[in-house]
Design an enzyme around this catalytic site. Structure first.
Site: not given
Ligand code: AMP
Length: 235
Positions: A15, A90, A129, A177, A189
């Site tokens: 994405k 989300r 990766r 990472r 995840r």
């Molecule tokens: P990401 O970089 O999108 O994987 O987001 C990292 C972390 O940010 C997630 O594990 C959540 O703790 C928080 N987070 C990001 N987007 C959201 C969302 N739409 N709703 C709730 N928590 C979020």
């Protein structure tokens, strides 16, 4: 009408890479709530501290806080013609809020794009990766050019889930990472995606907004499929 695109897909589906493509092709910014939350790291107020703690625990931030962060971001000048939403919404409650918020502005979600990738491939993309010091990327399953050897039993305490050590032909040990280094964390995840985000697929499908793209093909092929799709919703 602006172009409001929602990108859905398990981590590893590409994405982020495709969001960059959309950003350069259509001139709308990528809005990643994960990035917005990470950017708050330097703040010391209570809210920012709570957010960092929640993220560190691998949990979702509450809907009200998340929606507020999105409201502020969408009000910025560069977002006037639309945005690419990556990692948001989300939860179904976030999706409802977004729809109501856009409606107030006389806008609506243009399309929801689902990057389809089977979960085992998603796992291998993340777990396999690695990169070198100058940013070159490799994957023990998909892109072995430059890889001299890999071993999975090199964890100091021989614990499982296994950790991976990759030696490059240059003599360097590849870098990983931190969030890709632990097989359990990757599975967690993927589980979170299945349990909390996958219901959104049904939500948007019922509204006729869902468009699926096969994410298990070369980056350029995904981009051209995406372009055809976006052009069709803009027409
Ligand atoms: P990401 O970089 O999108 O994987 O987001 C990292 C972390 O940010 C997630 O594990 C959540 O703790 C928080 N987070 C990001 N987007 C959201 C969302 N739409 N709703 C709730 N928590 C979020």
């Amino acid at each position: 009408m602006g172009l409001y695109l929602v990108l859905l897909g398990v981590q590893g589906a590409g994405k982020g890479e495709q969001a960059k493509f959309i950003q350069t092709t259509y001139g709308i910014p990528q809005v990643s709530t994960g990035d917005l939350f990470r950017a708050m790291k330097t703040r010391t107020d209570d809210l920012a501290r709570r957010i960092q703690e929640t993220m560190a625990a691998g949990k979702l931030i509450d809907d009200a806080t998340t929606n507020e962060v999105v409201r502020e971001r969408l009000a910025m000048d560069d977002a006037k013609g639309g945005v690419i939403l990556d990692g948001y919404p989300r939860t179904p409650a976030q999706a409802e809020w977004l729809e109501a918020h856009l409606r107030e502005k006389g806008e609506r979600v243009s399309a929801v794009i689902l990057f389809k990738l089977d979960y085992y491939t998603a796992f291998k993309r993340a777990f396999g990766r690695v990169s070198d010091a100058s940013g070159g990327t490799y994957n023990i399953y998909y892109n072995r050019d430059g890889i001299a050897s890999d071993s999975m039993d090199a964890h100091p305490e021989k614990q499982f889930p296994p950790r991976l050590v990759v030696k490059l032909k240059s003599g360097e040990t590849a870098i990983r990472r931190p969030d890709d280094a632990d097989a359990n964390a990757i599975i967690k995840r993927i589980d979170t995606f299945i349990s909390t985000t996958a219901p959104l697929i049904e939500h948007y499908d019922a509204k006729g907004l869902l468009h699926a793209i096969n994410a298990d093909q070369p980056i350029e092929d995904v981009s051209s499929e995406l372009k055809a799709l976006i052009d069709s919703v803009r027409a």
